[in-house]
Design an enzyme around this catalytic site. Structure first.
Site, PDB file in Angstrom:
ATOM      1  CG  ASP A   6     -14.452  60.465 -17.245  1.00  0.00           C
ATOM      2  OD1 ASP A   6     -14.847  59.536 -15.990  1.00  0.00           O
ATOM      3  OD2 ASP A   6     -14.695  59.997 -18.307  1.00  0.00           O
ATOM      4  CD  GLU A  27      -9.760  54.876 -14.565  1.00  0.00           C
ATOM      5  OE1 GLU A  27      -9.800  54.006 -15.881  1.00  0.00           O
ATOM      6  OE2 GLU A  27     -11.577  54.349 -14.920  1.00  0.00           O
TER       7      GLU A  27
END
Length: 353
Positions: free
Chosen positions: A14, A193
Protein backbone atom coordinates in the site's frame (compact mmCIF):
# COMPACT_ATOMS: atom_id res chain seq x y z
CA UNK A 1 16.25 8.82 -19.06
CA UNK A 2 15.88 7.65 -15.47
CA UNK A 3 16.06 3.92 -14.88
CA UNK A 4 14.01 3.12 -11.80
CA UNK A 5 14.76 0.49 -9.22
CA UNK A 6 12.19 -2.24 -8.82
CA UNK A 7 11.40 -2.81 -6.07
CA UNK A 8 11.86 0.68 -4.68
CA UNK A 9 11.23 -0.44 -1.07
CA UNK A 10 11.08 -4.07 0.05
CA UNK A 11 8.13 -5.44 2.04
CA UNK A 12 6.08 -2.27 2.03
CA UNK A 13 2.53 -2.75 0.78
CA UNK A 14 0.00 0.00 0.00
CA UNK A 15 2.83 2.43 -0.80
CA UNK A 16 2.26 6.17 -0.68
CA UNK A 17 4.75 8.70 -2.07
CA UNK A 18 4.27 12.45 -1.68
CA UNK A 19 6.68 14.84 -3.40
CA UNK A 20 7.13 18.14 -1.55
CA UNK A 21 9.77 20.72 -2.49
CA UNK A 22 11.74 18.16 -4.48
CA UNK A 23 11.76 15.57 -1.69
CA UNK A 24 9.97 12.22 -1.90
CA UNK A 25 8.23 11.21 1.34
CA UNK A 26 7.30 7.53 1.56
CA UNK A 27 4.97 5.65 3.90
CA UNK A 28 3.22 2.29 3.58
CA UNK A 29 1.76 -0.61 5.53
CA UNK A 30 4.43 -2.02 7.81
CA UNK A 31 4.57 -5.83 7.40
CA UNK A 32 3.81 -6.23 11.11
CA UNK A 33 0.87 -3.77 10.89
CA UNK A 34 1.77 -2.15 14.20
CA UNK A 35 3.09 1.34 13.38
CA UNK A 36 3.35 4.16 10.85
CA UNK A 37 6.76 5.21 9.56
CA UNK A 38 8.08 7.80 7.10
CA UNK A 39 11.27 7.84 5.08
CA UNK A 40 12.34 10.42 2.53
CA UNK A 41 14.92 11.01 -0.17
CA UNK A 42 15.52 13.34 -3.09
CA UNK A 43 15.35 10.39 -5.49
CA UNK A 44 12.85 7.53 -5.85
CA UNK A 45 15.81 5.17 -6.23
CA UNK A 46 17.23 6.22 -2.85
CA UNK A 47 14.13 5.43 -0.80
CA UNK A 48 15.19 1.90 0.17
CA UNK A 49 18.36 3.06 1.89
CA UNK A 50 16.76 6.19 3.39
CA UNK A 51 16.38 6.05 7.20
CA UNK A 52 12.88 5.19 8.36
CA UNK A 53 11.32 7.11 11.27
CA UNK A 54 8.41 5.61 13.19
CA UNK A 55 6.05 8.54 13.85
CA UNK A 56 3.12 6.68 15.47
CA UNK A 57 2.49 3.29 17.07
CA UNK A 58 -0.74 1.38 17.53
CA UNK A 59 -2.70 1.68 20.75
CA UNK A 60 -2.42 -1.03 23.38
CA UNK A 61 -6.17 -1.62 23.25
CA UNK A 62 -9.36 -0.12 21.86
CA UNK A 63 -9.58 1.77 18.56
CA UNK A 64 -6.57 1.51 16.26
CA UNK A 65 -4.91 -1.14 18.40
CA UNK A 66 -4.53 -3.85 15.73
CA UNK A 67 -3.84 -4.13 11.98
CA UNK A 68 -2.69 -0.62 11.10
CA UNK A 69 -3.16 -0.41 7.35
CA UNK A 70 -2.37 1.83 4.39
CA UNK A 71 -1.20 5.17 5.83
CA UNK A 72 -1.15 8.15 3.48
CA UNK A 73 0.77 11.39 4.03
CA UNK A 74 -0.81 14.63 2.83
CA UNK A 75 0.09 18.33 3.00
CA UNK A 76 -2.98 20.56 3.52
CA UNK A 77 -2.95 24.27 4.39
CA UNK A 78 0.61 24.14 5.65
CA UNK A 79 0.12 21.13 7.95
CA UNK A 80 0.88 17.44 7.49
CA UNK A 81 -1.84 14.81 7.81
CA UNK A 82 -1.71 11.04 7.91
CA UNK A 83 -4.85 9.10 7.03
CA UNK A 84 -4.84 5.43 8.04
CA UNK A 85 -7.08 2.54 9.03
CA UNK A 86 -6.90 0.63 12.27
CA UNK A 87 -9.00 -2.02 13.98
CA UNK A 88 -10.14 -2.51 17.57
CA UNK A 89 -10.71 -6.24 17.26
CA UNK A 90 -9.68 -9.12 15.06
CA UNK A 91 -11.62 -10.07 11.94
CA UNK A 92 -15.33 -10.77 12.28
CA UNK A 93 -16.64 -14.32 11.99
CA UNK A 94 -17.80 -13.38 8.48
CA UNK A 95 -14.18 -12.73 7.51
CA UNK A 96 -14.59 -8.96 7.32
CA UNK A 97 -12.03 -6.74 9.03
CA UNK A 98 -13.24 -4.27 11.67
CA UNK A 99 -11.22 -1.21 10.62
CA UNK A 100 -12.23 2.42 10.90
CA UNK A 101 -10.43 5.48 9.48
CA UNK A 102 -8.30 7.84 11.57
CA UNK A 103 -6.31 11.06 11.08
CA UNK A 104 -3.05 12.38 12.55
CA UNK A 105 -1.87 16.00 12.27
CA UNK A 106 1.59 17.58 12.48
CA UNK A 107 2.12 21.34 12.13
CA UNK A 108 5.93 21.13 12.14
CA UNK A 109 7.90 21.74 8.98
CA UNK A 110 9.36 18.23 9.14
CA UNK A 111 6.82 15.37 9.10
CA UNK A 112 9.31 12.99 10.71
CA UNK A 113 9.22 15.03 13.94
CA UNK A 114 7.53 13.53 17.01
CA UNK A 115 4.81 16.18 17.04
CA UNK A 116 1.99 14.10 15.58
CA UNK A 117 -1.40 14.63 17.22
CA UNK A 118 -4.36 12.27 16.93
CA UNK A 119 -7.42 14.05 15.48
CA UNK A 120 -9.62 11.00 15.93
CA UNK A 121 -11.83 8.84 13.76
CA UNK A 122 -13.42 10.01 10.53
CA UNK A 123 -17.08 9.46 11.33
CA UNK A 124 -19.27 8.29 8.44
CA UNK A 125 -23.07 7.88 8.39
CA UNK A 126 -22.74 4.09 8.35
CA UNK A 127 -20.74 2.64 11.23
CA UNK A 128 -19.04 -0.19 9.38
CA UNK A 129 -15.70 -1.48 8.12
CA UNK A 130 -13.95 1.51 6.46
CA UNK A 131 -10.42 2.06 5.19
CA UNK A 132 -8.10 3.51 2.54
CA UNK A 133 -9.02 7.17 2.90
CA UNK A 134 -7.35 9.43 0.36
CA UNK A 135 -7.85 13.16 -0.07
CA UNK A 136 -7.34 15.98 -2.56
CA UNK A 137 -8.04 19.70 -2.58
CA UNK A 138 -9.64 20.42 -5.97
CA UNK A 139 -10.51 23.99 -6.93
CA UNK A 140 -10.35 25.01 -3.28
CA UNK A 141 -12.53 22.18 -1.97
CA UNK A 142 -11.13 19.24 0.00
CA UNK A 143 -12.59 15.86 -0.95
CA UNK A 144 -12.23 12.49 0.74
CA UNK A 145 -12.54 9.19 -1.11
CA UNK A 146 -12.53 5.93 0.82
CA UNK A 147 -13.62 2.28 0.85
CA UNK A 148 -16.44 1.11 3.11
CA UNK A 149 -18.82 -1.77 3.67
CA UNK A 150 -22.51 -1.02 3.20
CA UNK A 151 -24.45 -3.79 4.97
CA UNK A 152 -27.18 -3.46 2.35
CA UNK A 153 -24.78 -4.20 -0.53
CA UNK A 154 -23.15 -7.56 -1.17
CA UNK A 155 -19.39 -7.59 -0.84
CA UNK A 156 -16.57 -6.20 1.28
CA UNK A 157 -16.28 -2.57 0.22
CA UNK A 158 -17.42 0.13 -2.19
CA UNK A 159 -15.85 3.52 -2.92
CA UNK A 160 -17.40 6.72 -1.57
CA UNK A 161 -16.68 10.44 -1.98
CA UNK A 162 -17.58 13.42 0.22
CA UNK A 163 -16.52 16.99 0.82
CA UNK A 164 -14.56 17.72 4.00
CA UNK A 165 -15.47 20.35 6.60
CA UNK A 166 -11.88 20.06 7.86
CA UNK A 167 -9.18 17.44 7.29
CA UNK A 168 -10.74 14.99 9.78
CA UNK A 169 -14.49 15.70 9.43
CA UNK A 170 -16.88 14.99 6.56
CA UNK A 171 -18.71 18.06 5.29
CA UNK A 172 -21.30 16.41 3.04
CA UNK A 173 -23.22 13.20 2.66
CA UNK A 174 -21.16 10.41 1.06
CA UNK A 175 -21.88 9.41 -2.53
CA UNK A 176 -21.05 5.91 -3.74
CA UNK A 177 -18.83 6.08 -6.82
CA UNK A 178 -18.37 2.39 -7.54
CA UNK A 179 -19.10 -1.06 -6.16
CA UNK A 180 -17.72 -4.44 -7.24
CA UNK A 181 -19.79 -5.51 -10.23
CA UNK A 182 -17.52 -6.80 -13.00
CA UNK A 183 -16.10 -10.33 -12.80
CA UNK A 184 -12.53 -9.04 -12.38
CA UNK A 185 -13.64 -7.05 -9.28
CA UNK A 186 -15.19 -10.08 -7.60
CA UNK A 187 -12.48 -12.74 -7.51
CA UNK A 188 -12.05 -14.25 -4.01
CA UNK A 189 -13.71 -11.18 -2.50
CA UNK A 190 -16.01 -8.42 -3.78
CA UNK A 191 -13.70 -5.46 -3.24
CA UNK A 192 -13.24 -1.87 -4.41
CA UNK A 193 -10.52 -0.17 -2.32
CA UNK A 194 -7.27 1.79 -2.39
CA UNK A 195 -8.38 4.91 -4.32
CA UNK A 196 -5.83 7.42 -5.62
CA UNK A 197 -6.28 10.67 -7.55
CA UNK A 198 -4.47 11.45 -10.79
CA UNK A 199 -4.83 14.68 -12.81
CA UNK A 200 -4.08 15.39 -16.47
CA UNK A 201 -5.22 18.34 -18.56
CA UNK A 202 -8.98 18.72 -17.97
CA UNK A 203 -9.53 15.24 -16.52
CA UNK A 204 -9.68 13.89 -12.98
CA UNK A 205 -8.94 10.20 -12.57
CA UNK A 206 -9.32 7.89 -9.60
CA UNK A 207 -7.62 4.52 -9.69
CA UNK A 208 -8.73 1.83 -7.27
CA UNK A 209 -7.95 -1.82 -6.57
CA UNK A 210 -10.32 -4.76 -6.78
CA UNK A 211 -10.67 -8.46 -5.84
CA UNK A 212 -8.66 -10.42 -3.28
CA UNK A 213 -5.12 -9.36 -2.42
CA UNK A 214 -3.43 -12.31 -4.13
CA UNK A 215 -2.83 -12.87 -7.85
CA UNK A 216 -6.30 -11.55 -8.94
CA UNK A 217 -5.72 -8.09 -7.42
CA UNK A 218 -5.96 -5.47 -10.20
CA UNK A 219 -6.47 -1.74 -10.74
CA UNK A 220 -9.60 -0.07 -12.11
CA UNK A 221 -10.22 3.50 -13.26
CA UNK A 222 -12.85 6.22 -12.81
CA UNK A 223 -12.80 9.38 -14.94
CA UNK A 224 -14.49 12.79 -14.52
CA UNK A 225 -14.23 16.16 -16.23
CA UNK A 226 -12.56 18.96 -14.32
CA UNK A 227 -15.26 21.38 -13.23
CA UNK A 228 -17.99 18.75 -13.08
CA UNK A 229 -19.91 17.95 -9.90
CA UNK A 230 -17.64 15.35 -8.33
CA UNK A 231 -20.38 14.42 -5.84
CA UNK A 232 -22.63 13.34 -8.70
CA UNK A 233 -22.01 9.71 -9.60
CA UNK A 234 -23.12 10.51 -13.15
CA UNK A 235 -20.01 12.71 -13.52
CA UNK A 236 -17.80 9.63 -13.34
CA UNK A 237 -17.17 7.02 -16.02
CA UNK A 238 -15.95 3.59 -14.93
CA UNK A 239 -13.69 1.42 -17.04
CA UNK A 240 -15.28 -2.01 -17.59
CA UNK A 241 -11.85 -3.68 -17.64
CA UNK A 242 -8.82 -3.44 -15.35
CA UNK A 243 -6.19 -0.92 -16.39
CA UNK A 244 -3.27 -2.56 -14.54
CA UNK A 245 -3.05 -6.24 -13.66
CA UNK A 246 -0.87 -9.32 -13.21
CA UNK A 247 1.89 -9.78 -15.80
CA UNK A 248 3.16 -13.36 -15.64
CA UNK A 249 5.72 -12.64 -18.38
CA UNK A 250 7.43 -10.17 -16.04
CA UNK A 251 6.92 -12.31 -12.93
CA UNK A 252 4.62 -9.73 -11.31
CA UNK A 253 1.41 -10.77 -9.61
CA UNK A 254 -1.47 -8.89 -7.99
CA UNK A 255 -0.39 -5.26 -8.55
CA UNK A 256 -2.42 -2.59 -6.84
CA UNK A 257 -3.09 -0.15 -4.03
CA UNK A 258 -1.12 2.56 -5.75
CA UNK A 259 -0.34 6.24 -5.40
CA UNK A 260 0.94 8.79 -7.90
CA UNK A 261 3.82 11.23 -7.86
CA UNK A 262 5.94 13.20 -10.32
CA UNK A 263 9.37 12.36 -11.72
CA UNK A 264 12.36 14.31 -10.43
CA UNK A 265 12.22 16.72 -13.38
CA UNK A 266 8.43 17.04 -13.05
CA UNK A 267 7.72 15.91 -16.61
CA UNK A 268 6.32 12.43 -15.97
CA UNK A 269 3.62 10.92 -13.79
CA UNK A 270 4.82 7.93 -11.80
CA UNK A 271 2.64 5.14 -10.44
CA UNK A 272 3.83 3.72 -7.11
CA UNK A 273 2.23 0.35 -6.36
CA UNK A 274 2.82 -2.96 -4.63
CA UNK A 275 3.20 -6.35 -6.26
CA UNK A 276 4.48 -9.85 -5.50
CA UNK A 277 6.86 -11.82 -7.69
CA UNK A 278 5.51 -15.29 -6.92
CA UNK A 279 2.15 -17.02 -6.90
CA UNK A 280 2.47 -19.66 -4.20
CA UNK A 281 1.23 -17.86 -1.10
CA UNK A 282 0.94 -19.86 2.10
CA UNK A 283 -2.04 -18.85 4.23
CA UNK A 284 -3.79 -15.49 4.06
CA UNK A 285 -2.13 -13.23 1.44
CA UNK A 286 -2.50 -10.30 3.85
CA UNK A 287 0.12 -11.88 6.09
CA UNK A 288 2.68 -12.63 3.42
CA UNK A 289 5.09 -9.67 3.76
CA UNK A 290 6.51 -9.77 0.24
CA UNK A 291 4.29 -7.20 -1.39
CA UNK A 292 7.10 -4.86 -2.39
CA UNK A 293 6.72 -1.21 -3.40
CA UNK A 294 7.41 -0.63 -7.08
CA UNK A 295 7.29 2.17 -9.66
CA UNK A 296 6.13 2.58 -13.25
CA UNK A 297 5.82 5.49 -15.67
CA UNK A 298 2.34 6.58 -16.77
CA UNK A 299 2.06 7.19 -20.51
CA UNK A 300 -0.60 9.57 -21.81
CA UNK A 301 -2.70 8.83 -24.88
CA UNK A 302 -5.70 10.45 -26.52
CA UNK A 303 -7.84 8.02 -24.50
CA UNK A 304 -6.25 8.84 -21.14
CA UNK A 305 -3.58 7.15 -19.01
CA UNK A 306 -1.76 4.02 -20.13
CA UNK A 307 -0.29 2.30 -17.09
CA UNK A 308 1.40 -0.43 -19.12
CA UNK A 309 2.29 -3.59 -17.22
CA UNK A 310 4.20 -4.14 -13.96
CA UNK A 311 7.91 -3.99 -14.74
CA UNK A 312 10.14 -6.98 -13.92
CA UNK A 313 12.36 -6.77 -10.87
CA UNK A 314 15.90 -5.57 -11.47
CA UNK A 315 16.93 -5.69 -7.79
CA UNK A 316 17.13 -8.47 -5.23
CA UNK A 317 14.01 -9.61 -3.37
CA UNK A 318 13.84 -12.12 -0.50
CA UNK A 319 13.18 -15.81 -1.08
CA UNK A 320 11.58 -16.28 2.36
CA UNK A 321 8.70 -14.64 4.21
CA UNK A 322 10.91 -13.47 7.07
CA UNK A 323 10.33 -9.80 7.87
CA UNK A 324 13.34 -7.75 6.79
CA UNK A 325 14.82 -4.75 8.62
CA UNK A 326 13.68 -1.36 7.35
CA UNK A 327 16.78 -0.95 5.17
CA UNK A 328 16.08 -4.32 3.54
CA UNK A 329 19.23 -6.01 4.85
CA UNK A 330 22.64 -6.47 3.21
CA UNK A 331 21.33 -7.66 -0.16
CA UNK A 332 18.84 -4.83 -0.63
CA UNK A 333 19.72 -2.77 -3.69
CA UNK A 334 21.88 -5.45 -5.29
CA UNK A 335 21.05 -6.69 -8.78
CA UNK A 336 18.86 -9.75 -9.21
CA UNK A 337 19.43 -12.61 -11.60
CA UNK A 338 16.60 -14.28 -13.42
CA UNK A 339 15.42 -17.46 -11.76
CA UNK A 340 12.33 -19.63 -11.75
CA UNK A 341 10.80 -16.87 -9.67
CA UNK A 342 10.88 -14.44 -12.56
CA UNK A 343 8.30 -16.63 -14.26
CA UNK A 344 6.26 -16.88 -11.08
CA UNK A 345 7.01 -20.55 -10.43
CA UNK A 346 8.31 -20.27 -6.89
CA UNK A 347 10.50 -18.34 -4.50
CA UNK A 348 12.03 -15.03 -5.48
CA UNK A 349 14.92 -13.46 -7.27
CA UNK A 350 18.42 -14.36 -6.19
CA UNK A 351 20.66 -11.58 -4.97
CA UNK A 352 24.06 -10.92 -6.48
CA UNK A 353 26.41 -9.02 -4.22
Amino acid sequence: MVVYNNPIVLQRADPWVLKVDGEYYFTASDPEYNCIAIRHASSINDLQKAPETVVWRKHESGPASIYIWAPELHRINGAWYIYFAGAATDFEASGLPTHRMFVLENTDGDPTSDNWVEKGQIVTPIDSFALDATTEVIDGVQYLVWAQKDPAIEGNSNLYIAKMANPWTLGSEPVMLTKPEYDWECIDFLVNEGPAFLFHENKIYITYSASGTGVPYAVGLLTAERGSDLLDKASWTKSPVPVFKTCAENGQYGPGHNSFTKSEDGTEDLMIYHCRNYTEIKGDPLFDPNRHARVGVVKWTADGPDFGVPEPDNLWTPATTDVLPADGGPLAGTPCVLSAASTGLHGSSIGVS
